[in-house]
Every structure is written in structure tokens, then in C-alpha cells.
Scaffold this motif. Structure first.
Motif, PDB file in Angstrom:
ATOM      1  N   ARG A  95       0.860  -1.168   0.000  1.00  0.00           N
ATOM      2  CA  ARG A  95       0.000   0.000   0.000  1.00  0.00           C
ATOM      3  C   ARG A  95       0.906   1.230   0.000  1.00  0.00           C
ATOM      4  O   ARG A  95       2.077   1.144   0.356  1.00  0.00           O
ATOM      5  CB  ARG A  95      -0.906   0.039   1.243  1.00  0.00           C
ATOM      6  CG  ARG A  95      -1.938  -1.077   1.303  1.00  0.00           C
ATOM      7  CD  ARG A  95      -3.020  -0.910   0.239  1.00  0.00           C
ATOM      8  NE  ARG A  95      -4.069  -1.925   0.387  1.00  0.00           N
ATOM      9  CZ  ARG A  95      -4.028  -3.141  -0.125  1.00  0.00           C
ATOM     10  NH1 ARG A  95      -2.956  -3.521  -0.817  1.00  0.00           N
ATOM     11  NH2 ARG A  95      -5.014  -3.984   0.040  1.00  0.00           N
ATOM     12  N   VAL A  96       0.349   2.379  -0.367  1.00  0.00           N
ATOM     13  CA  VAL A  96       1.127   3.616  -0.457  1.00  0.00           C
ATOM     14  C   VAL A  96       0.473   4.695   0.391  1.00  0.00           C
ATOM     15  O   VAL A  96      -0.755   4.830   0.419  1.00  0.00           O
ATOM     16  CB  VAL A  96       1.240   4.103  -1.927  1.00  0.00           C
ATOM     17  CG1 VAL A  96       1.932   5.458  -2.008  1.00  0.00           C
ATOM     18  CG2 VAL A  96       1.998   3.078  -2.763  1.00  0.00           C
ATOM     19  N   LEU A 140      -2.602  -6.537   4.601  1.00  0.00           N
ATOM     20  CA  LEU A 140      -1.228  -6.972   4.328  1.00  0.00           C
ATOM     21  C   LEU A 140      -0.653  -7.921   5.366  1.00  0.00           C
ATOM     22  O   LEU A 140       0.438  -8.464   5.144  1.00  0.00           O
ATOM     23  CB  LEU A 140      -0.311  -5.735   4.222  1.00  0.00           C
ATOM     24  CG  LEU A 140      -0.658  -4.721   3.146  1.00  0.00           C
ATOM     25  CD1 LEU A 140       0.346  -3.561   3.178  1.00  0.00           C
ATOM     26  CD2 LEU A 140      -0.683  -5.358   1.765  1.00  0.00           C
ATOM     27  N   GLY A 141      -1.309  -8.097   6.487  1.00  0.00           N
ATOM     28  CA  GLY A 141      -0.759  -8.944   7.535  1.00  0.00           C
ATOM     29  C   GLY A 141      -0.281  -8.130   8.712  1.00  0.00           C
ATOM     30  O   GLY A 141      -0.081  -6.914   8.622  1.00  0.00           O
ATOM     31  N   SER A 142      -0.058  -8.776   9.824  1.00  0.00           N
ATOM     32  CA  SER A 142       0.263  -8.068  11.067  1.00  0.00           C
ATOM     33  C   SER A 142       1.699  -7.569  11.123  1.00  0.00           C
ATOM     34  O   SER A 142       2.005  -6.630  11.856  1.00  0.00           O
ATOM     35  CB  SER A 142      -0.007  -8.978  12.273  1.00  0.00           C
ATOM     36  OG  SER A 142       0.784 -10.158  12.204  1.00  0.00           O
ATOM     37  N   PRO A 170      -3.417   6.022   7.022  1.00  0.00           N
ATOM     38  CA  PRO A 170      -4.158   4.795   7.311  1.00  0.00           C
ATOM     39  C   PRO A 170      -3.882   4.342   8.738  1.00  0.00           C
ATOM     40  O   PRO A 170      -2.862   4.708   9.334  1.00  0.00           O
ATOM     41  CB  PRO A 170      -3.580   3.807   6.294  1.00  0.00           C
ATOM     42  CG  PRO A 170      -2.180   4.284   6.071  1.00  0.00           C
ATOM     43  CD  PRO A 170      -2.248   5.785   6.159  1.00  0.00           C
ATOM     44  N   THR A 171      -4.747   3.546   9.274  1.00  0.00           N
ATOM     45  CA  THR A 171      -4.523   2.960  10.589  1.00  0.00           C
ATOM     46  C   THR A 171      -3.787   1.642  10.436  1.00  0.00           C
ATOM     47  O   THR A 171      -3.843   0.990   9.385  1.00  0.00           O
ATOM     48  CB  THR A 171      -5.847   2.709  11.314  1.00  0.00           C
ATOM     49  OG1 THR A 171      -6.600   1.727  10.575  1.00  0.00           O
ATOM     50  CG2 THR A 171      -6.652   4.002  11.431  1.00  0.00           C
ATOM     51  N   TYR A 172      -3.105   1.252  11.494  1.00  0.00           N
ATOM     52  CA  TYR A 172      -2.440  -0.055  11.482  1.00  0.00           C
ATOM     53  C   TYR A 172      -3.461  -1.166  11.287  1.00  0.00           C
ATOM     54  O   TYR A 172      -3.217  -2.117  10.531  1.00  0.00           O
ATOM     55  CB  TYR A 172      -1.676  -0.250  12.790  1.00  0.00           C
ATOM     56  CG  TYR A 172      -1.121  -1.648  12.955  1.00  0.00           C
ATOM     57  CD1 TYR A 172       0.052  -2.037  12.308  1.00  0.00           C
ATOM     58  CD2 TYR A 172      -1.778  -2.590  13.765  1.00  0.00           C
ATOM     59  CE1 TYR A 172       0.563  -3.317  12.453  1.00  0.00           C
ATOM     60  CE2 TYR A 172      -1.278  -3.869  13.910  1.00  0.00           C
ATOM     61  CZ  TYR A 172      -0.114  -4.233  13.258  1.00  0.00           C
ATOM     62  OH  TYR A 172       0.387  -5.503  13.398  1.00  0.00           O
ATOM     63  N   ALA A 173      -4.617  -1.026  11.909  1.00  0.00           N
ATOM     64  CA  ALA A 173      -5.635  -2.069  11.793  1.00  0.00           C
ATOM     65  C   ALA A 173      -6.081  -2.230  10.341  1.00  0.00           C
ATOM     66  O   ALA A 173      -6.215  -3.351   9.835  1.00  0.00           O
ATOM     67  CB  ALA A 173      -6.834  -1.739  12.683  1.00  0.00           C
ATOM     68  N   VAL A 227       5.387   6.949   0.964  1.00  0.00           N
ATOM     69  CA  VAL A 227       5.800   5.826   1.814  1.00  0.00           C
ATOM     70  C   VAL A 227       5.184   4.543   1.276  1.00  0.00           C
ATOM     71  O   VAL A 227       4.001   4.501   0.922  1.00  0.00           O
ATOM     72  CB  VAL A 227       5.359   6.051   3.274  1.00  0.00           C
ATOM     73  CG1 VAL A 227       5.637   4.816   4.130  1.00  0.00           C
ATOM     74  CG2 VAL A 227       6.056   7.270   3.846  1.00  0.00           C
ATOM     75  N   LEU A 228       6.003   3.510   1.241  1.00  0.00           N
ATOM     76  CA  LEU A 228       5.553   2.190   0.825  1.00  0.00           C
ATOM     77  C   LEU A 228       5.381   1.321   2.065  1.00  0.00           C
ATOM     78  O   LEU A 228       6.278   1.248   2.917  1.00  0.00           O
ATOM     79  CB  LEU A 228       6.604   1.568  -0.104  1.00  0.00           C
ATOM     80  CG  LEU A 228       6.148   0.493  -1.082  1.00  0.00           C
ATOM     81  CD1 LEU A 228       5.212   1.095  -2.127  1.00  0.00           C
ATOM     82  CD2 LEU A 228       7.362  -0.113  -1.768  1.00  0.00           C
ATOM     83  N   ILE A 229       4.229   0.666   2.175  1.00  0.00           N
ATOM     84  CA  ILE A 229       3.957  -0.277   3.262  1.00  0.00           C
ATOM     85  C   ILE A 229       3.797  -1.644   2.619  1.00  0.00           C
ATOM     86  O   ILE A 229       2.955  -1.835   1.743  1.00  0.00           O
ATOM     87  CB  ILE A 229       2.698   0.107   4.043  1.00  0.00           C
ATOM     88  CG1 ILE A 229       2.789   1.552   4.546  1.00  0.00           C
ATOM     89  CG2 ILE A 229       2.480  -0.854   5.204  1.00  0.00           C
ATOM     90  CD1 ILE A 229       1.490   2.076   5.126  1.00  0.00           C
ATOM     91  N   GLU A 230       4.613  -2.598   3.057  1.00  0.00           N
ATOM     92  CA  GLU A 230       4.649  -3.906   2.412  1.00  0.00           C
ATOM     93  C   GLU A 230       4.400  -5.028   3.419  1.00  0.00           C
ATOM     94  O   GLU A 230       4.733  -4.907   4.608  1.00  0.00           O
ATOM     95  CB  GLU A 230       6.012  -4.149   1.764  1.00  0.00           C
ATOM     96  CG  GLU A 230       6.349  -3.214   0.632  1.00  0.00           C
ATOM     97  CD  GLU A 230       7.738  -3.487   0.089  1.00  0.00           C
ATOM     98  OE1 GLU A 230       7.885  -3.505  -1.138  1.00  0.00           O
ATOM     99  OE2 GLU A 230       8.669  -3.684   0.902  1.00  0.00           O
ATOM    100  N   THR A 231       3.863  -6.111   2.902  1.00  0.00           N
ATOM    101  CA  THR A 231       3.790  -7.341   3.674  1.00  0.00           C
ATOM    102  C   THR A 231       5.191  -7.824   4.018  1.00  0.00           C
ATOM    103  O   THR A 231       6.091  -7.798   3.173  1.00  0.00           O
ATOM    104  CB  THR A 231       3.070  -8.430   2.862  1.00  0.00           C
ATOM    105  OG1 THR A 231       1.742  -8.000   2.588  1.00  0.00           O
ATOM    106  CG2 THR A 231       3.047  -9.753   3.606  1.00  0.00           C
ATOM    107  N   ALA A 232       5.402  -8.224   5.263  1.00  0.00           N
ATOM    108  CA  ALA A 232       6.670  -8.843   5.648  1.00  0.00           C
ATOM    109  C   ALA A 232       6.636 -10.304   5.213  1.00  0.00           C
ATOM    110  O   ALA A 232       5.918 -11.118   5.791  1.00  0.00           O
ATOM    111  CB  ALA A 232       6.892  -8.729   7.150  1.00  0.00           C
TER     112      ALA A 232
END
Length: 363
Positions: free
Chosen positions: A158-159, A176-178, A167-170, A216-221
Motif C-alpha cells: 500500500r502507499v 497486508l498482515g500483522s 491509514p490505521t495499522y488495523a 511511503v511504501l507499506i509492504e507485507t513482511a
């Protein structure tokens, strides 16, 4: 010495990877055969000034030129390579007469197409991908979208853009996963990257990434092995044997890459089933074709324990330090460091001649 090629080795730069660039340039300079190449060091200091510096500057980690040591450079765009001129005091400028540029610049303002566009405007051949390939690969969001649209496997993402609602962490973790990685969309060497495992650390991770980029890029670990593959070539690129990064750090951080010798190690070639290794090599070449990378690139993957492969990112000026995978993977493929540099310079000259021929045909 009349038959030697005159190489302008460009290093330093304005990015957070300034010191890494110096270390890469030191190794490249040491490996270039003086019977084949005459090398001029073109140092970009932390203020953005370009200077010609003496060979022993590479032993100083860049500190000496910050006070203005070296000859200032002038640039005159034009046909047949334009001109790179030196200017010292009030003396008349003198041309350097470069045959090819070898940028060893990592991160923004060096690996993102800006310097490549400048060199192209000068009409000077240069090592590594062109303007478009460099810019696309530096922007991880754009690269991921192109790879995904071409049907290649990527890490889900997500961007977040500066000025947009956060966005919220939830909300992100539902998609994308925890466990997440939060990173600047335009950066390298894990600078500004944070591993997030709970809601409390998520806002600070986004703030950290925004210090380095507007996006910012938010990625699945991805749980799996970190596999890398080196690519070399213009129209017909080829891939090296894959290598693996084994890190004892939380993830492959800047410190693990360059500063702490005990934080990570390279395993080359990677211990992979033959079919998985072949698939990695095929995907590396295809990723470079999709993203328009000619010359060189390092493609980074995650390989899960059941053999699923995801492309992480593509690096267009990979490190050339003593701890860098790109030259080591080619060494293990049968292409020693000096021969690798020969190939990169030849590819730069070939591409320049090809593109000049295309311009002539159009006119």
C-alpha cells in the motif's frame, strides 16, 4: 597510454549513501586496468559541487574535498560527447576529454535518473541503465505497478503520500498482515526502513519514512529467504548465479549491509533447488526488460520455504564495495571483477553508439 579509454568515475553525491558510494568507487578504481583505462575521479561533495580530485582522495572517505579541494568542473552540452571542462581559479577552462562516465552513485540524486539525464544531455556514454530505467526503479511504487501489470510476482503493498489521511495499522494489517515493512518509496540501502509488528510503532515508522521521501511504501513482511540475482546486458541481458543474504539483524539494515561485518553474510551461489534458481534467474532478466534496465541491475527476491518467489526491488547501481553482492555473484558465475567492469563499459559504449544511430536515422 594513447589507446586507453578515458573514464570519468563519478562518486559521492547528495544522498544518504554518500559514504557507500565512496567505498564502491574505491573498489572500482582499484580494479580498472591502468593499461586499458585512464581514470579521472569526479567527486560530488555534500553540497553538490562537482570537482576533479586526485587518486588518493578515495583513501580519505571524502573528507578532504569538502573544503573545496580539487578543480571545479564546467559542462558544455553538445555533439560527440559535449565537453567536461576543468576550471582552477582564473585560468582558462581545459577539456577533460572523457570517453565514458562510470557513475557509482547510490540513492537519490544519482541513481534516480537525474545524473543519467545530465550525462545524456552532455552526449557522454555512461555505465548503467538510462534515464527511464533509473527513475522507474528508484520509485518502488511505480516499479511494483509495472511488474504487477506484466504478471510478475511482487510483494503486496500500500502507499501513503504526504498530505493524505494516514491509514490505521488495523486497516493496513487487515490487507497486508500483522508484520509490515514501512519504507520510503524512493530510497535505497534500507535507509528509513522500519519493521512494524504492532499498532504502537506504526505512526513513528511512517514518520521516519516521510523524512526521506514524500511517499511511503507499506509492504507485507514476507517470511522467507533473501535472494539476489545480478543482471548484465543491453538487448540480451543475462543473469548470474543467485546469492543469498543471511542476516542476524532484525532485517537487512543499512548497518548490516555496510558497517557490521558480523550482522550478515553472503552465500554465493545460494543453496536453492535447480528449478528455483533457474526461475529466479528468468524472473531477474524479465524484470529488467519490463522496467527498461540496460547495462546492469541487481534484482532482489524473497523465496519462501515452499518455493514461492516474490520480486522485492530492482537496484540500478548496485554496490561495488567489498561487501556487495553484485560483483561477487558475477565472480562466482565466472566473470571476475576486472572483466565485469570491462563488460559494463563496453555495454555503455555500445548503447551510446546504438542510440546515436537511431537519432541519425530519425533525422
Amino acid at each position: 597510454m594513447t589507446n586507453t579509454l578515458h573514464v570519468g568515475l563519478i562518486y559521492g553525491g547528495l544522498s544518504s549513501e554518500h559514504e557507500v558510494s565512496i567505498r564502491s568507487a574505491r573498489n572500482v578504481h582499484a580494479a580498472l586496468d591502468p593499461s586499458t583505462y585512464r581514470v579521472t575521479l569526479l567527486y560530488i561533495d555534500r553540497k553538490g559541487d562537482w570537482r576533479v580530485v586526485p587518486a588518493d582522495h578515495l583513501a580519505s572517505d571524502g573528507g578532504r574535498a569538502e573544503g573545496g579541494e580539487g578543480e571545479r568542473l564546467l559542462f558544455a552540452p553538445g555533439q560527440n560527447g559535449g565537453a567536461v571542462l576543468t576550471r582552477q581559479g582564473d585560468t582558462a577552462p581545459e577539456p577533460l576529454g572523457l570517453d565514458v562516465a562510470f557513475p557509482v552513485l547510490h540513492g537519490q540524486n544519482g541513481e534516480d535518473g537525474r545524473v543519467q539525464g545530465f550525462l545524456q544531455t552532455l552526449g557522454l556514454p555512461y555505465v548503467g541503465p538510462d534515464v527511464l530505467g533509473s527513475a522507474v526503479c528508484m520509485d518502488k511504487e511505480v516499479a511494483k505497478r509495472l511488474l504487477r501489470d506484466a504478471g510478475l510476482p511482487i510483494v503486496p503493498f500500500r502507499v501513503v503520500r504526504r498530505g493524505e489521511p494516514r491509514p490505521t495499522y488495523a486497516g493496513v494489517s487487515d490487507a497486508l498482515g500483522s508484520v509490515l515493512f514501512v519504507k520510503p518509496a524512493n530510497s535505497g540501502s534500507s535507509v528509513g526502513t522500519t519493521k512494524v509488528e504492532d499498532a504502537s510503532s506504526f505512526p513513528d515508522a511512517v514518520d521516519t519514512a516521510l523524512r526521506y521521501d514524500h511517499k511511503v511504501l507499506i509492504e507485507t513482511a514476507v517470511r522467507g529467504r533473501e535472494i539476489e540475482c545480478a543482471v548484465l546486458g543491453n538487448e540480451t541481458p543475462r543473469a548470474s548465479v543467485p546469492g543469498e543474504i543471511v542476516s542476524t539483524a532484525q532485517f537487512y539494515t543499512y548497518e548490516a549491509k555496510y558497517l557490521d561485518a558480523d550482522a550478515s553474510r553472503m552465500v554465493v551461489p545460494a543453496d536453492l533447488p535447480e528449478a528455483v534458481a533457474d526461475r529466479v534467474r528468468d524472473l531477474a532478466v524479465e524484470a529488467c526488460r519490463v522496467l527498461g534496465c540496460e547495462g546492469m541491475a541487481r534484482v532482489d527476491f524473497f523465496v519462501s520455504h515452499d518455493g514461492d518467489i516474490s520480486i522485492n526491488e530492482v537496484n540500478t547501481i548496485p554496490g561495488f564495495t567489498e561487501r556487495s553482492m553484485y560483483p561477487v555473484m558475477w565472480q562466482e558465475t565466472g566473470l571476475p571483477y576486472p572483466a565485469l567492469l570491462d563488460a559494463l563499459i563496453r555495454l555503455a559504449l555500445d548503447r551510446h553508439a546504438r542510440d546515436a544511430g537511431l537519432r541519425t536515422t530519425r533525422t
